[in-house]
Design a protein around this motif. Structure first.
Motif, PDB file in Angstrom:
ATOM      1  N   VAL A  87     -18.559 141.807  18.573  1.00  0.00           N
ATOM      2  CA  VAL A  87     -18.145 141.255  17.286  1.00  0.00           C
ATOM      3  C   VAL A  87     -16.771 141.804  16.932  1.00  0.00           C
ATOM      4  CG1 VAL A  87     -18.693 141.045  14.830  1.00  0.00           C
ATOM      5  CG2 VAL A  87     -20.534 141.036  16.525  1.00  0.00           C
ATOM      6  N   TYR A  88     -15.852 140.892  16.632  1.00  0.00           N
ATOM      7  CA  TYR A  88     -14.500 141.256  16.220  1.00  0.00           C
ATOM      8  C   TYR A  88     -14.319 140.789  14.783  1.00  0.00           C
ATOM      9  CZ  TYR A  88     -14.059 141.823  21.195  1.00  0.00           C
ATOM     10  OH  TYR A  88     -14.271 142.223  22.493  1.00  0.00           O
ATOM     11  N   CYS A  89     -13.786 141.674  13.949  1.00  0.00           N
ATOM     12  CA  CYS A  89     -13.655 141.388  12.524  1.00  0.00           C
ATOM     13  C   CYS A  89     -12.188 141.264  12.124  1.00  0.00           C
ATOM     14  CB  CYS A  89     -14.286 142.513  11.694  1.00  0.00           C
ATOM     15  SG  CYS A  89     -16.059 142.685  11.959  1.00  0.00           S
ATOM     16  N   SER A  90     -11.953 140.405  11.171  1.00  0.00           N
ATOM     17  CA  SER A  90     -10.668 140.342  10.480  1.00  0.00           C
ATOM     18  C   SER A  90     -10.838 141.196   9.224  1.00  0.00           C
ATOM     19  CB  SER A  90     -10.337 138.901  10.101  1.00  0.00           C
ATOM     20  OG  SER A  90      -9.155 138.854   9.341  1.00  0.00           O
ATOM     21  N   VAL A  91      -9.924 142.158   9.050  1.00  0.00           N
ATOM     22  CA  VAL A  91     -10.062 143.136   7.977  1.00  0.00           C
ATOM     23  C   VAL A  91      -8.804 143.118   7.117  1.00  0.00           C
ATOM     24  CG1 VAL A  91     -10.474 145.581   7.483  1.00  0.00           C
ATOM     25  CG2 VAL A  91     -11.497 144.538   9.500  1.00  0.00           C
ATOM     26  N   ILE A 141     -19.421 131.631  22.098  1.00  0.00           N
ATOM     27  CA  ILE A 141     -19.126 131.992  20.710  1.00  0.00           C
ATOM     28  C   ILE A 141     -20.394 131.728  19.911  1.00  0.00           C
ATOM     29  CG2 ILE A 141     -17.751 131.517  18.658  1.00  0.00           C
ATOM     30  CD1 ILE A 141     -15.483 130.621  20.535  1.00  0.00           C
ATOM     31  N   ALA A 142     -21.089 132.809  19.576  1.00  0.00           N
ATOM     32  CA  ALA A 142     -22.328 132.692  18.826  1.00  0.00           C
ATOM     33  C   ALA A 142     -22.058 132.368  17.367  1.00  0.00           C
ATOM     34  CB  ALA A 142     -23.146 133.975  18.952  1.00  0.00           C
ATOM     35  N   GLY A 143     -20.866 132.678  16.897  1.00  0.00           N
ATOM     36  CA  GLY A 143     -20.512 132.341  15.528  1.00  0.00           C
ATOM     37  C   GLY A 143     -19.113 132.796  15.170  1.00  0.00           C
ATOM     38  N   LEU A 144     -18.499 132.028  14.304  1.00  0.00           N
ATOM     39  CA  LEU A 144     -17.191 132.351  13.732  1.00  0.00           C
ATOM     40  C   LEU A 144     -17.295 132.045  12.248  1.00  0.00           C
ATOM     41  CD1 LEU A 144     -14.165 133.029  13.808  1.00  0.00           C
ATOM     42  CD2 LEU A 144     -13.729 130.680  14.506  1.00  0.00           C
ATOM     43  N   PHE A 145     -17.168 133.075  11.445  1.00  0.00           N
ATOM     44  CA  PHE A 145     -17.396 132.932  10.009  1.00  0.00           C
ATOM     45  C   PHE A 145     -16.285 133.636   9.236  1.00  0.00           C
ATOM     46  CE2 PHE A 145     -21.455 132.798  12.142  1.00  0.00           C
ATOM     47  CZ  PHE A 145     -22.041 131.670  11.596  1.00  0.00           C
ATOM     48  N   ILE A 152     -22.572 145.960   9.042  1.00  0.00           N
ATOM     49  CA  ILE A 152     -23.569 144.910   9.226  1.00  0.00           C
ATOM     50  C   ILE A 152     -23.933 144.185   7.931  1.00  0.00           C
ATOM     51  CG2 ILE A 152     -25.592 146.436   9.104  1.00  0.00           C
ATOM     52  CD1 ILE A 152     -25.124 143.380  11.460  1.00  0.00           C
ATOM     53  N   ASN A 153     -24.030 144.884   6.820  1.00  0.00           N
ATOM     54  CA  ASN A 153     -24.397 144.207   5.564  1.00  0.00           C
ATOM     55  C   ASN A 153     -23.320 143.217   5.128  1.00  0.00           C
ATOM     56  OD1 ASN A 153     -26.875 145.484   5.382  1.00  0.00           O
ATOM     57  ND2 ASN A 153     -26.084 147.148   4.123  1.00  0.00           N
ATOM     58  N   ARG A 154     -22.066 143.588   5.230  1.00  0.00           N
ATOM     59  CA  ARG A 154     -20.968 142.683   4.864  1.00  0.00           C
ATOM     60  C   ARG A 154     -20.934 141.489   5.823  1.00  0.00           C
ATOM     61  NH1 ARG A 154     -17.773 139.862   1.535  1.00  0.00           N
ATOM     62  NH2 ARG A 154     -15.680 139.595   2.350  1.00  0.00           N
ATOM     63  N   VAL A 155     -21.082 141.756   7.109  1.00  0.00           N
ATOM     64  CA  VAL A 155     -21.077 140.686   8.106  1.00  0.00           C
ATOM     65  C   VAL A 155     -22.228 139.715   7.851  1.00  0.00           C
ATOM     66  CG1 VAL A 155     -21.496 140.241  10.565  1.00  0.00           C
ATOM     67  CG2 VAL A 155     -19.788 141.933   9.875  1.00  0.00           C
ATOM     68  N   MET A 156     -23.402 140.235   7.593  1.00  0.00           N
ATOM     69  CA  MET A 156     -24.557 139.372   7.329  1.00  0.00           C
ATOM     70  C   MET A 156     -24.377 138.589   6.025  1.00  0.00           C
ATOM     71  SD  MET A 156     -26.521 139.290   9.866  1.00  0.00           S
ATOM     72  CE  MET A 156     -27.815 138.320   9.074  1.00  0.00           C
ATOM     73  N   GLY A 157     -23.759 139.189   5.032  1.00  0.00           N
ATOM     74  CA  GLY A 157     -23.474 138.467   3.787  1.00  0.00           C
ATOM     75  C   GLY A 157     -22.542 137.296   4.030  1.00  0.00           C
ATOM     76  N   ILE A 158     -21.513 137.510   4.829  1.00  0.00           N
ATOM     77  CA  ILE A 158     -20.585 136.424   5.178  1.00  0.00           C
ATOM     78  C   ILE A 158     -21.329 135.357   5.973  1.00  0.00           C
ATOM     79  CG2 ILE A 158     -18.549 135.811   6.560  1.00  0.00           C
ATOM     80  CD1 ILE A 158     -17.426 138.618   5.796  1.00  0.00           C
ATOM     81  N   TRP A 159     -22.150 135.780   6.936  1.00  0.00           N
ATOM     82  CA  TRP A 159     -22.910 134.831   7.759  1.00  0.00           C
ATOM     83  C   TRP A 159     -23.785 133.931   6.885  1.00  0.00           C
ATOM     84  CZ3 TRP A 159     -28.212 134.258   8.240  1.00  0.00           C
ATOM     85  CH2 TRP A 159     -28.626 133.352   9.219  1.00  0.00           C
TER      86      TRP A 159
END
Length: 131
Positions: free
Chosen positions: A45-49, A66-70, A6-13
């Motif tokens: 939530v699906y992540c590219s890693v 789609i609530a968001g694509l970042f 969540i912290n990495r995702v929120m940082g990207i957001w």
């Protein structure tokens, strides 16, 4: 997405919104971050890693919305957004999203991926993709 991401995702957001939307007061993003964090934890939530397991970007879905694509800045223009969209397309017959009209880069990206503007007002457009 794992709960530990969540912290990495929120940082990207946050970083991506600040960079992509200079026409919006930055305080808007900061003030809404806790609401978005709660929403992300409720969404699919699906992540590219990367190979070293660093999250490069993500797509958040609420049903067919789609609530968001970042995508983190260092990983943009590497087809990661298209790959994440394709994951969503495999799971849904229709996808809908909202995009700011001033964010022409995003509109062009979604149009290149088969989305069409279906509604708009002076600030935002709704875009739809159908299988």
């Amino acid at each position: 997405m794992k709960s530990t991401d969540i912290n990495r995702v929120m940082g990207i957001w946050l970083t991506t919104n600040l960079e992509a939307h200079p026409f919006i007061n930055p305080n808007y993003w900061y003030q809404n971050s806790s609401n978005v964090q709660n929403a992300i934890q409720q969404a699919d939530v699906y992540c590219s890693v990367s190979a070293n397991e660093r999250i490069q970007g993500f797509i958040g879905l609420q049903d067919n919305y789609i609530a968001g694509l970042f995508i983190a800045k260092d990983y943009q223009s590497q087809h990661l957004g298209t790959n994440l969209l394709n994951v969503a397309k495999e799971k849904h017959q229709q996808l809908v999203l909202d995009v700011y009209l001033e964010n022409q880069r995003a509109i062009k990206f979604y149009q290149q991926n088969g989305f069409q503007i279906t509604k708009h007002n002076s600030l935002e457009a709704e875009m739809t993709w159908l299988k």
